[in-house]
Motif scaffolding. Structure first.
Motif, PDB file in Angstrom:
ATOM      1  N   PRO A 319       0.778  -1.216  -0.136  1.00 58.58           N
ATOM      2  CA  PRO A 319      -0.202  -0.058   0.002  1.00 58.58           C
ATOM      3  C   PRO A 319       0.873   1.211   0.103  1.00 58.58           C
ATOM      4  O   PRO A 319       0.392   2.389   0.184  1.00 58.58           O
ATOM      5  N   PHE A 320       2.273   1.124  -0.034  1.00 55.92           N
ATOM      6  CA  PHE A 320       3.046   2.265  -0.073  1.00 55.92           C
ATOM      7  C   PHE A 320       4.398   1.621  -0.751  1.00 55.92           C
ATOM      8  O   PHE A 320       4.670   0.366  -0.823  1.00 55.92           O
ATOM      9  N   ARG A 321       5.060   2.536  -1.233  1.00 63.17           N
ATOM     10  CA  ARG A 321       6.243   2.129  -1.926  1.00 63.17           C
ATOM     11  C   ARG A 321       7.505   2.021  -1.073  1.00 63.17           C
ATOM     12  O   ARG A 321       7.786   3.190  -0.529  1.00 63.17           O
ATOM     13  N   PHE A 322       8.241   1.085  -1.168  1.00 67.88           N
ATOM     14  CA  PHE A 322       9.423   0.826  -0.172  1.00 67.88           C
ATOM     15  C   PHE A 322      10.147  -0.389  -1.093  1.00 67.88           C
ATOM     16  O   PHE A 322       9.484  -1.297  -1.644  1.00 67.88           O
ATOM     17  N   PHE A 323      11.311  -0.543  -0.532  1.00 65.35           N
ATOM     18  CA  PHE A 323      12.215  -1.584  -1.079  1.00 65.35           C
ATOM     19  C   PHE A 323      12.574  -2.371   0.128  1.00 65.35           C
ATOM     20  O   PHE A 323      12.972  -2.256   1.196  1.00 65.35           O
ATOM     21  N   GLU A 324      12.398  -3.831  -0.139  1.00 59.30           N
ATOM     22  CA  GLU A 324      12.586  -4.557   0.975  1.00 59.30           C
ATOM     23  C   GLU A 324      13.366  -6.067   0.284  1.00 59.30           C
ATOM     24  O   GLU A 324      12.898  -6.577  -0.741  1.00 59.30           O
ATOM     25  N   GLY A 325      14.490  -6.268   0.562  1.00 56.21           N
ATOM     26  CA  GLY A 325      15.471  -7.369   0.020  1.00 56.21           C
ATOM     27  C   GLY A 325      16.632  -7.830   0.801  1.00 56.21           C
ATOM     28  O   GLY A 325      16.872  -7.219   1.833  1.00 56.21           O
ATOM     29  N   ALA A 326      16.974  -8.882   0.489  1.00 59.57           N
ATOM     30  CA  ALA A 326      18.304  -9.617   1.241  1.00 59.57           C
ATOM     31  C   ALA A 326      19.455  -8.978   0.823  1.00 59.57           C
ATOM     32  O   ALA A 326      19.488  -8.472  -0.116  1.00 59.57           O
ATOM     33  N   THR A 327      20.189  -8.921   1.941  1.00 59.05           N
ATOM     34  CA  THR A 327      21.651  -8.509   1.804  1.00 59.05           C
ATOM     35  C   THR A 327      22.476  -9.486   2.018  1.00 59.05           C
ATOM     36  O   THR A 327      22.351 -10.415   2.990  1.00 59.05           O
ATOM     37  N   ASP A 328      23.688  -9.322   1.376  1.00 61.43           N
ATOM     38  CA  ASP A 328      25.059 -10.193   2.007  1.00 61.43           C
ATOM     39  C   ASP A 328      25.933  -9.114   2.637  1.00 61.43           C
ATOM     40  O   ASP A 328      26.304  -7.857   2.278  1.00 61.43           O
ATOM     41  N   ILE A 329      26.655  -9.614   3.494  1.00 67.33           N
ATOM     42  CA  ILE A 329      27.410  -8.954   4.463  1.00 67.33           C
ATOM     43  C   ILE A 329      28.927  -9.325   4.596  1.00 67.33           C
ATOM     44  O   ILE A 329      29.177 -10.700   4.594  1.00 67.33           O
ATOM     45  N   SER A 330      29.685  -8.678   4.551  1.00 67.46           N
ATOM     46  CA  SER A 330      31.191  -8.945   4.945  1.00 67.46           C
ATOM     47  C   SER A 330      31.841  -7.727   5.797  1.00 67.46           C
ATOM     48  O   SER A 330      31.417  -6.605   5.844  1.00 67.46           O
ATOM     49  N   GLY A 331      33.023  -8.013   6.467  1.00 69.52           N
ATOM     50  CA  GLY A 331      33.852  -7.153   7.240  1.00 69.52           C
ATOM     51  C   GLY A 331      34.519  -7.588   8.412  1.00 69.52           C
ATOM     52  O   GLY A 331      34.830  -8.963   8.597  1.00 69.52           O
ATOM     53  N   THR A 332      34.431  -6.720   9.590  1.00 64.96           N
ATOM     54  CA  THR A 332      35.238  -7.455  10.592  1.00 64.96           C
ATOM     55  C   THR A 332      34.276  -6.871  12.078  1.00 64.96           C
ATOM     56  O   THR A 332      33.759  -5.783  11.882  1.00 64.96           O
ATOM     57  N   VAL A 333      34.574  -7.590  12.974  1.00 65.45           N
ATOM     58  CA  VAL A 333      34.093  -7.241  14.430  1.00 65.45           C
ATOM     59  C   VAL A 333      35.044  -7.492  15.261  1.00 65.45           C
ATOM     60  O   VAL A 333      35.681  -8.592  15.514  1.00 65.45           O
ATOM     61  N   ASN A 334      35.521  -6.564  15.916  1.00 62.99           N
ATOM     62  CA  ASN A 334      36.601  -6.504  16.845  1.00 62.99           C
ATOM     63  C   ASN A 334      37.949  -7.408  16.141  1.00 62.99           C
ATOM     64  O   ASN A 334      38.885  -7.970  16.812  1.00 62.99           O
ATOM     65  N   GLY A 335      38.222  -6.828  15.139  1.00 66.23           N
ATOM     66  CA  GLY A 335      39.368  -7.228  14.224  1.00 66.23           C
ATOM     67  C   GLY A 335      39.151  -8.453  13.603  1.00 66.23           C
ATOM     68  O   GLY A 335      40.302  -8.956  12.868  1.00 66.23           O
ATOM     69  N   VAL A 336      38.114  -9.339  13.678  1.00 62.42           N
ATOM     70  CA  VAL A 336      37.988 -10.700  13.307  1.00 62.42           C
ATOM     71  C   VAL A 336      37.099 -10.616  12.119  1.00 62.42           C
ATOM     72  O   VAL A 336      35.941  -9.933  12.169  1.00 62.42           O
ATOM     73  N   THR A 337      37.436 -11.276  11.198  1.00 66.49           N
ATOM     74  CA  THR A 337      36.622 -11.239   9.742  1.00 66.49           C
ATOM     75  C   THR A 337      35.342 -11.978  10.023  1.00 66.49           C
ATOM     76  O   THR A 337      35.232 -13.015  10.531  1.00 66.49           O
ATOM     77  N   VAL A 338      34.132 -11.478   9.360  1.00 70.86           N
ATOM     78  CA  VAL A 338      32.880 -12.067   9.695  1.00 70.86           C
ATOM     79  C   VAL A 338      32.346 -12.050   8.002  1.00 70.86           C
ATOM     80  O   VAL A 338      32.572 -11.068   7.348  1.00 70.86           O
ATOM     81  N   THR A 339      31.247 -12.843   7.968  1.00 72.15           N
ATOM     82  CA  THR A 339      30.370 -12.687   6.841  1.00 72.15           C
ATOM     83  C   THR A 339      29.024 -12.900   7.497  1.00 72.15           C
ATOM     84  O   THR A 339      29.024 -12.998   8.681  1.00 72.15           O
ATOM     85  N   GLY A 340      28.004 -12.564   6.537  1.00 73.90           N
ATOM     86  CA  GLY A 340      26.626 -12.626   6.975  1.00 73.90           C
ATOM     87  C   GLY A 340      25.493 -12.482   6.235  1.00 73.90           C
ATOM     88  O   GLY A 340      25.514 -12.314   4.870  1.00 73.90           O
ATOM     89  N   PHE A 341      24.144 -12.518   6.550  1.00 75.66           N
ATOM     90  CA  PHE A 341      23.088 -12.620   5.760  1.00 75.66           C
ATOM     91  C   PHE A 341      22.114 -11.408   6.442  1.00 75.66           C
ATOM     92  O   PHE A 341      22.125 -11.704   7.655  1.00 75.66           O
ATOM     93  N   GLY A 342      21.464 -10.876   5.735  1.00 79.47           N
ATOM     94  CA  GLY A 342      20.700  -9.644   6.290  1.00 79.47           C
ATOM     95  C   GLY A 342      19.489  -9.260   5.368  1.00 79.47           C
ATOM     96  O   GLY A 342      19.249  -9.898   4.279  1.00 79.47           O
ATOM     97  N   PHE A 343      18.721  -8.291   5.652  1.00 74.52           N
ATOM     98  CA  PHE A 343      17.872  -7.785   5.054  1.00 74.52           C
ATOM     99  C   PHE A 343      17.760  -6.036   5.207  1.00 74.52           C
ATOM    100  O   PHE A 343      18.135  -5.757   6.390  1.00 74.52           O
ATOM    101  N   ALA A 344      17.327  -5.599   4.206  1.00 71.30           N
ATOM    102  CA  ALA A 344      17.212  -4.248   4.049  1.00 71.30           C
ATOM    103  C   ALA A 344      15.519  -3.920   3.882  1.00 71.30           C
ATOM    104  O   ALA A 344      15.073  -4.117   3.064  1.00 71.30           O
TER     105      ALA A 344
END
Length: 530
Positions: A319-344
């Motif tokens: 009923p209103f315009r918006f974007f909803e979709g999955a995301t891929d994630i990469s980076g670091t937390v406390n200097g340790v490499t991480v990956t992940g899955f998410g949504f925007a």
């Protein structure tokens, strides 16, 4: 040996008991206003409420992967109780199955989660808490069934982690004047069936649940960008930027919210983070432009994550315009490499950054002074960089001076304009990926001279509403006036009445002159009201 055995058994039993201590009804986290199962149900005192889930599925035997989102809104209108949004995306092909329908709720419990509804068209759907053989609720386990004409879900949920209670209490003041009660169930094991175009497969996967109720209204409220992030190190993050009415993100907890599930005993909520937009995506009709790549940083836990949408065509229009979709994630937390899955989930649409030349403006260009400009909508497209070029042939062609300038000023030391009479400058402002950009050109040809004095300049020119001055007037500004092209005074500004701008929106379209009675010399600056 027996003492050591019983010590190990005691430690293991204690850890397991603590880890499972939340899997009971009733359950109320310490310091929280949220109680389970009651607050999983409908809140009759709250005007707006929604039940949201999204996740990632793998089908068997095909091995295909899918992302999905399902949301039920309590939003009474006419004879309907609200609406339901169902999205399923084939990750490999990007095929987007989208269905938004009005509905009537046939059951909506207030003491636990029991949503049953009849969708427009006659289909029955539900999202309910599972029960055992004695009809007793099974804590944090659910059954979901929803379908459209070409896609459907029949899923079993089992929460793997205790709920993430935002702001510790679950109550937040959000945006300019709204409030919301808010919790997330950040990891849920999913199994069941997915149907697409008449073909049904078994699926397994993981999901996220979000629950909000209050007066924060997605349809008419302030726009936002919201994300959930499930990281490979076990951390889960719920993060949002809310945009004010003037498209800014104020630096406070009403507009900047990051809540993190670190582990079973550690959760926190903070406003100490930054989201930088690294890419943009125009919809096919060129009416909406969403960001599609971001960098999230926070000093707490040294978070540095980059995430981007898996597909760029997953926009909901009703009923209103918006974007909803999955995301891929990469980076670091406390200097340790991480990956992940998410949504925007993106409700904020971006516009090209609009530059305005501040100097030179008033018919003259002093080669000893820097060219300066300003972007009039600073949020759009951030971070913005600029290309600077010039023309000596009445704008027939432009030559580059410099590109990807991060500052809003440029001292052109390499100019060789000895045999030139007039010059035009062009400033092009653009986003980091070039998807958002616009340009401004000097309104008239500028006479070139080498006097080092600084002059009063007006911008933007042409102007639609506010005309700015630089340098800004102090409290002792001289008398000023606006005249039309016939020399008639349109408005007078007395001493001490101006600082850095005036409202010229009352003027009809046309050419005007802004006169300043300086002690040494009267200045008359031309501007155009568009």
């Amino acid at each position: 040996m027996s003492k050591l055995y019983f010590l190990i058994l005691f430690i293991f039993t204690s850890i397991f008991s603590f880890a499972q201590s939340w899997k009971v009804y009733p359950y109320k986290p310490a310091g929280s206003l949220i109680s389970f199962p009651t607050d999983e149900g409908r809140h009759t005192s709250q005007p707006v409420e929604w039940w949201y889930t999204a996740g990632h599925l793998t089908a068997s035997p095909s091995g295909k992967t899918y992302s999905y989102m399902l949301t039920y809104f309590y939003y009474p209108a006419s004879s309907y109780g609200g609406f339901r949004i169902l999205d399923i995306t084939d990750d490999a092909t990007g095929k987007f199955y989208q269905d938004s329908k009005l509905l009537r709720y046939t059951s909506m419990a207030t003491d636990h989660l029991d949503i049953q509804a009849t969708i427009t068209g006659g289909d029955n759907e539900y999202w309910i808490t599972k029960t055992d053989v004695n009809n007793k609720l099974i804590p944090f386990e659910y059954n979901i069934q929803a379908a459209s004409s070409d896609a459907g879900l029949q899923l079993d949920y089992k929460s793997l982690k205790r709920p993430l209670i935002l702001a510790d209490s679950g109550y937040l003041k959000e945006g300019f004047s709204n409030y919301t009660y808010y919790y997330s169930q950040t990891r849920n094991d999913v199994s069941g069936k997915l149907t697409l175009n008449g073909i049904t497969e078994n699926v397994t996967g993981t999901s996220w649940i979000d629950r909000q109720y209050g007066d924060f209204d997605r349809l008419i409220g302030e726009k936002y960008e919201w994300f959930f992030l499930q990281l490979s190190n076990g951390m889960d993050i719920n993060v949002a930027n809310v945009f004010s009415a003037d498209n800014k993100i104020p630096d406070n907890s009403r507009y900047r919210i990051l809540s993190s599930y670190v582990n079973d005993s550690t959760q926190y909520t903070t406003s100490d983070f930054k989201i930088e937009r690294l890419g943009f995506n125009w919809m096919p009709d060129s009416q909406m432009c969403y960001s599609n790549k971001w960098r999230l940083t926070s000093d707490l836990n040294k978070i540095d994550l980059t995430f981007s949408t898996k597909n760029n065509n997953t926009e909901v229009q009703f009923p209103f315009r918006f974007f909803e979709g999955a995301t891929d994630i990469s980076g670091t937390v406390n200097g340790v490499t991480v990956t992940g899955f998410g949504f925007a989930e993106l409700l904020h649409s971006y516009h090209p950054p609009i530059p305005a030349i501040k100097y030179p403006q008033s018919d003259e260009y002093n080669v000893k002074l820097p060219i300066t400009w300003q972007v009039m909508n600073p949020d759009d497209g951030m971070p913005v960089t600029y290309d600077l070029s010039y023309s000596l042939d009445n704008k027939a062609s432009f030559k580059s001076i410099d590109e990807s300038i991060s500052d809003t000023f440029y001292l052109w030391t390499g100019a060789n304009l000895a045999n030139s009479s007039q010059i035009w400058f062009k400033i092009t402002a653009h986003s980091i990926d070039g998807k958002l950009q616009s340009s401004v050109i000097s309104a008239t040809g500028l006479n070139i001279f080498t006097d080092g004095s600084q002059k009063l300049v007006l911008f933007p020119n042409p102007v639609s509403d506010y005309l700015y001055f630089e340098p800004a007037f102090q409290t002792d500004n001289p008398p000023c006036r606006i005249l039309d092209v016939s020399g008639h005074i349109v408005r007078i500004f007395t001493r001490n009445s101006l600082t850095d701008k005036i409202d010229v929106s009352f003027l009809a379209k046309g050419i005007y002159f802004f006169e300043v009675d300086n002690v040494k010399k009267k200045a008359s600056l031309k501007f155009i009201r568009k």
